[in-house]
Design an enzyme around this catalytic site. Structure first.
Site, short mmCIF file in Angstrom:
data_model
loop_
_atom_site.label_atom_id
_atom_site.label_comp_id
_atom_site.label_asym_id
_atom_site.label_seq_id
_atom_site.Cartn_x
_atom_site.Cartn_y
_atom_site.Cartn_z
N HIS A 1 -61.70 -6.29 12.08
CA HIS A 1 -60.09 -5.64 12.42
C HIS A 1 -59.43 -5.59 11.03
O HIS A 1 -59.46 -6.03 9.97
CB HIS A 1 -59.20 -7.03 12.88
N GLY B 1 -41.21 -8.45 -3.40
CA GLY B 1 -42.41 -8.86 -4.12
C GLY B 1 -42.99 -7.82 -5.36
O GLY B 1 -42.20 -6.68 -5.72
N GLY C 1 -53.49 -10.57 -0.93
CA GLY C 1 -53.23 -9.43 -0.46
C GLY C 1 -51.81 -8.82 -0.17
O GLY C 1 -50.93 -9.51 -0.82
#
Lengths: 299, 299
Positions: A82, A162, A171
């Site tokens: 996925h 961030g 990630g």
């Protein structure tokens, strides 16, 4: 009146089920939250969690579970079929009861800010998106985890929260808000898939049809029929009964009839009550007249 | 799957609100029960309580509140405009979710037996009735509190539980089970109430129409329209959409059209979802696909 929001975070781990349990445990600790479902897929190496609670409960559940995922999942070792870009890959928020999409956007921003503060780049998507090109999740996630080491330095893809620097272990995460999707298929008494496709094209947004309807024509081999398969991405604006009547109107042109329809998966009560209200011509209907709605509000 | 039952006990006190609170407090003590509503009427001198919970919670709530009512209310001093025969006058149980009418009948019998054991004569009514002539509450209550001192000695009116002797302080109580009633009115574009009445007569059970439909024609003075005003006493068997379509068919005969409809009060979700399912021709629809149903089941 109790406010209820749904959140369906996707975590990039579907094989180590003990690890998955540790993530889910973070949600179980929160009193009053309902875990409707969670399931892990080995091939996708991914777990999808569906939970419902008040905006406060859901905010805490999303943050706590993402924190645990950041702690336990190492994306440098992740493989799976996925598409994914982070340990907590996506976190969508959806209104369920007495909550607006704006409140979901607020929660998405709050959760995004929390992840950002841990050094995880966060992209807001769908109704929470900060730019039109970030609305579509597939476009945001394009390039996936591996590609983001480069993609993130592009100013166009500066994260909403961030650092503008890839977090190798966790990630990036997409955090979004959207109204619930209704998957609604209409079956036709013709085996000619071209007709189904032509109807789909007239009914869907891209072809000039209903704004919040996507659709395609499909062949139903076993039944020797065809289907207009639709996603209503905002059923409060483009209604189920509108989609149904539009298909009926288009089908007439070909001498084709509707033989039935189907609703796929879980949908909000209101999406079908709208149809009852329309066909029965009910005046001044109020959702609070529904016993189950009142029960949920009182809980 | 969580089982939910509704109970709507009626108590013969609507003026002394401190006393009423003491009765309601017995229900508040039971964890997990939902009090949807309670209201006292001074003229009727009567309080109607609507509560929902599991069969066990509802059984306890019905027994405990009736016990408190028996303790606090003295029927020898009761006056009020509403027909009544006891301190706790009626206790109907209704299925809400994952519960059958048979389970409601069981609960009615259990609660009836409890009241009987305290020396209160109890009559089972509606779907819990032990004889056809006890089905109708009005027929059971005929003669009211004052008349029961004599009525009870008639063998035909021997109570289902408790002594065959009037309880002067508490009177008698009717305990029943019934499916929820749906009050559904259809407005017509004719000012001629005779037409509305003729339509009502063809649609209602007594005139040869739908088995679980009662109905009359009414004049809507302000709108210069008329209305077929209906009660669907079993909407799972005689459906809302059937009543609607039958009225439309009959109205045609007079060149009359439906201009709208209205749903009165609180109704179960399923009564309207049936209509959506019918008009949208949904195949294999399952109530568990409704998010709100799943949420209530999980609670």
């Amino acid at each position: 009146m109790k406010k209820l929001m749904e959140c369906v975070p996707n975590f990039s781990e579907g094989r180590d089920l003990a690890l998955v349990e540790q993530i889910i445990d973070e949600v179980r600790k929160i009193e009053g939250i309902t875990i409707l479902d969670y399931s892990s897929d080995k091939d996708h190496n991914r777990t999808v969690l569906t939970m419902i609670g008040s905006p406060e409960q859901i905010t805490k559940a999303a943050i706590d579970s993402a924190k645990k995922a950041a702690e336990l999942i190492d994306m440098t070792k992740h493989e799976g079929a996925h598409p994914r870009m982070g340990a907590t890959d996506v976190i969508p928020f959806t209104p369920v009861s007495n909550v607006t999409i704006d409140e979901c956007i607020q929660v998405a921003k709050e959760v995004g800010a929390a992840l950002g503060s841990w050094g995880i780049p966060v992209y807001l998507y769908e109704d929470a998106a900060s730019k039109p090109e970030r609305t579509n999740l597939a476009q945001v996630r394009k390039g996936q985890y591996e590609g983001f080491f480069e993609k993130i330095s592009d100013e166009a893809w500066k994260p909403d929260f961030g650092p503008q620097e890839m977090n190798a272990k966790s990630g990036c995460t997409a955090v979004g808000a959207r109204v619930p999707l209704v998957a609604f298929n209409i079956n036709l008494d013709t085996p000619d898939v071209e007709i189904a496709d032509k109807i789909a094209k007239k009914v869907r947004h891209i072809g000039g049809g209903l704004r919040f309807v996507k659709g395609i024509g499909l062949k139903l081999e076993e039944r020797n029929q065809t289907q207009v398969s639709m996603n209503l991405v905002n059923f409060e604006k483009s209604s189920v009964y509108q989609a149904f009547e539009m298909v009926r109107i288009e089908a007439k042109r070909y001498g084709v009839n509707i033989v039935g329809s189907e609703v796929i998966g879980t949908i909000p009560m209101k999406s079908l009550l709208d149809a009852a209200e329309y066909y029965l011509q009910i005046e001044n209907f109020n959702l609070d007249q529904i016993l189950e709605k009142r029960l949920l509000d009182e809980k």
